[in-house]
Write a protein that holds these residues in place. Structure first.
Motif, PDB file in Angstrom:
ATOM      1  N   UNK A 162       4.800  -4.980   0.472  1.00  0.00           N
ATOM      2  CA  UNK A 162       5.269  -6.163   1.202  1.00  0.00           C
ATOM      3  C   UNK A 162       4.049  -6.960   1.689  1.00  0.00           C
ATOM      4  N   UNK A 163       3.999  -8.240   1.393  1.00  0.00           N
ATOM      5  CA  UNK A 163       2.848  -9.040   1.825  1.00  0.00           C
ATOM      6  C   UNK A 163       2.650  -8.999   3.339  1.00  0.00           C
ATOM      7  N   UNK A 164       1.397  -8.786   3.743  1.00  0.00           N
ATOM      8  CA  UNK A 164       1.054  -8.807   5.160  1.00  0.00           C
ATOM      9  C   UNK A 164       1.280  -7.508   5.899  1.00  0.00           C
ATOM     10  N   UNK A 165       1.810  -6.495   5.234  1.00  0.00           N
ATOM     11  CA  UNK A 165       2.080  -5.238   5.936  1.00  0.00           C
ATOM     12  C   UNK A 165       0.807  -4.414   6.094  1.00  0.00           C
ATOM     13  N   UNK A 166       0.797  -3.552   7.119  1.00  0.00           N
ATOM     14  CA  UNK A 166      -0.323  -2.632   7.302  1.00  0.00           C
ATOM     15  C   UNK A 166       0.118  -1.195   7.039  1.00  0.00           C
ATOM     16  N   UNK A 167       1.269  -1.022   6.375  1.00  0.00           N
ATOM     17  CA  UNK A 167       1.790   0.306   6.071  1.00  0.00           C
ATOM     18  C   UNK A 167       1.390   0.730   4.662  1.00  0.00           C
ATOM     19  N   UNK A 168       1.328   2.045   4.444  1.00  0.00           N
ATOM     20  CA  UNK A 168       0.941   2.577   3.145  1.00  0.00           C
ATOM     21  C   UNK A 168       2.068   3.317   2.437  1.00  0.00           C
ATOM     22  N   UNK A 169       3.223   3.436   3.089  1.00  0.00           N
ATOM     23  CA  UNK A 169       4.318   4.191   2.484  1.00  0.00           C
ATOM     24  C   UNK A 169       4.971   3.420   1.326  1.00  0.00           C
ATOM     25  N   UNK A 170       5.507   4.137   0.353  1.00  0.00           N
ATOM     26  CA  UNK A 170       5.775   5.579   0.340  1.00  0.00           C
ATOM     27  C   UNK A 170       4.581   6.445  -0.064  1.00  0.00           C
ATOM     28  N   UNK A 171       3.426   5.854  -0.301  1.00  0.00           N
ATOM     29  CA  UNK A 171       2.219   6.638  -0.542  1.00  0.00           C
ATOM     30  C   UNK A 171       2.012   7.037  -1.991  1.00  0.00           C
ATOM     31  N   UNK A 172       0.861   7.647  -2.282  1.00  0.00           N
ATOM     32  CA  UNK A 172       0.478   7.965  -3.661  1.00  0.00           C
ATOM     33  C   UNK A 172       1.291   9.078  -4.304  1.00  0.00           C
ATOM     34  N   UNK A 173       2.010   9.863  -3.506  1.00  0.00           N
ATOM     35  CA  UNK A 173       2.766  10.990  -4.052  1.00  0.00           C
ATOM     36  C   UNK A 173       4.215  10.636  -4.380  1.00  0.00           C
ATOM     37  N   UNK A 174       4.626   9.434  -4.032  1.00  0.00           N
ATOM     38  CA  UNK A 174       5.975   9.006  -4.416  1.00  0.00           C
ATOM     39  C   UNK A 174       5.972   8.764  -5.923  1.00  0.00           C
ATOM     40  N   UNK A 175       6.856   9.438  -6.629  1.00  0.00           N
ATOM     41  CA  UNK A 175       6.873   9.400  -8.094  1.00  0.00           C
ATOM     42  C   UNK A 175       7.737   8.226  -8.575  1.00  0.00           C
ATOM     43  N   UNK A 176       7.097   7.075  -8.720  1.00  0.00           N
ATOM     44  CA  UNK A 176       7.836   5.874  -9.111  1.00  0.00           C
ATOM     45  C   UNK A 176       8.485   5.984 -10.494  1.00  0.00           C
ATOM     46  N   UNK A 177       7.766   6.462 -11.513  1.00  0.00           N
ATOM     47  CA  UNK A 177       8.433   6.586 -12.826  1.00  0.00           C
ATOM     48  C   UNK A 177       9.684   7.467 -12.775  1.00  0.00           C
ATOM     49  N   UNK A 178       9.575   8.581 -12.076  1.00  0.00           N
ATOM     50  CA  UNK A 178      10.727   9.474 -11.933  1.00  0.00           C
ATOM     51  C   UNK A 178      11.860   8.782 -11.193  1.00  0.00           C
ATOM     52  N   UNK A 179      11.518   8.111 -10.101  1.00  0.00           N
ATOM     53  CA  UNK A 179      12.530   7.457  -9.273  1.00  0.00           C
ATOM     54  C   UNK A 179      13.239   6.342 -10.040  1.00  0.00           C
TER      55      UNK A 179
END
Length: 231
Positions: A196-213
Motif C-alpha cells: 500500500x503506498x505510503x505505509x510503514x508496515x511490512x506484513x505479510x512479510x517474506x514468509x507469506x507464500x504468495x504463489x501458494x496463496x
C-alpha cells in the motif's frame, strides 16, 4: 435536384421539422431519465443526512462461514459500498500477535484501526466490520475506501505460523470477496499491506507464500464458478 414537396401526410414529411408530439415525448423521456438519476443520487446519499442511518441487522455477515464480533465504531467509518466507493482490492495483513489479541485491539476504540476479517491458524474466520463500511486498516485513505482487509494470526518472521488451514480458509474468503465485488483474482488486486503506498508496515512479510496463496484463491474461484454453473 429534388423538390421540397412532401408525398406523406401533414407533419410527416421532410421540411416540417420535429413534431410537437415528438418534442413532448422526447422531453418526457429526458425528464424521466433526470428523475431516475436524481432518485439514484438520493438513494446513494440519503443516509448521510444527520439523524438518518442505513438499515442494518446486528451481527449480519457478508461471509456465511464467519462468526461475528463487532469492532469498535472508532476503528471504522460507516459507508454504503460499493455505491459510494467501488471495492477493487483485498489487502492481506498479519496480526503480529494471537487471534484473541487481534480481536481485543479491534474492539478497543483507542486502537484506531481494524480489518474486516481475521483468519486464525486453525482456519476460523471472524468478521468484525461489514464489507459495505470503510475499515481503518491500510494506512492510506484511498485504499481504505476501496478495499477489504484480512488479518492473519501470527508473526511475519515465523513461517510456521502460516498454516495450511489458514491459507485454505483465507483463500476461500478472498475468492468469495472477489466474486462478490467483481475483483480480478491477480496480484494487482490482491496485495499485501506492505504494497500500500505510503505505509510503514511490512506484513505479510517474506514468509507469506504468495504463489501458494494465489493458486488456492484461483482454485476456490474456479470451484465456485463451476458450482454455480452446475446448479
Amino acid at each position: 435536384m429534388g423538390n421540397n414537396s412532401s408525398a406523406g401526410p401533414p407533419g410527416k414529411g421532410p421540411g416540417r421539422g420535429i413534431s410537437r408530439r415528438t418534442l413532448l415525448i422526447g422531453g418526457g423521456v429526458a425528464a424521466a431519465g433526470t428523475a431516475v438519476l436524481a432518485a439514484e443520487e438520493i438513494r446513494r446519499v440519503w443516509w448521510r443526512v444527520p439523524g438518518v442511518e442505513k438499515p442494518r441487522k446486528a451481527g449480519e455477515l457478508d461471509y456465511a462461514p464467519a462468526s461475528w464480533v463487532a469492532a469498535s465504531e472508532a476503528n471504522w467509518r460507516r459507508a454504503d459500498r460499493p455505491d459510494d466507493y467501488g471495492v477493487d482490492r483485498v489487502i492481506v495483513h498479519v496480526t503480529q500477535g494471537s487471534f484473541a489479541s487481534a480481536v481485543r485491539v479491534f474492539q478497543d476504540p483507542a486502537h484506531q484501526a481494524a480489518t474486516h476479517y481475521i483468519v486464525g491458524q486453525d482456519g476460523r474466520v471472524t468478521q468484525m466490520i461489514r464489507e459495505l463500511d470503510v475499515a481503518y486498516h491500510a494506512g492510506n485513505r484511498s485504499f481504505n475506501e476501496r478495499s477489504i482487509g484480512i488479518e492473519h494470526e501470527g508473526f511475519v518472521d515465523r513461517p510456521q505460523d502460516f498454516t495450511a488451514e489458514m491459507y485454505e480458509s483465507s483463500a476461500q474468503l478472498t475468492a468469495a470477496i472477489c466474486k462478490r465485488h467483481g475483483i480480478p483474482v491477480d496480484r494487482e488486486h490482491i496485495i499485501g499491506h506492505v504494497e500500500v503506498p505510503g505505509t510503514d508496515h511490512t506484513d505479510p512479510g517474506p514468509h507469506w507464500d504468495w504463489p501458494r496463496y494465489m493458486k488456492l484463491v484461483r482454485a476456490a474461484s474456479t470451484a465456485g464458478a463451476e458450482g454455480a454453473r452446475a446448479s
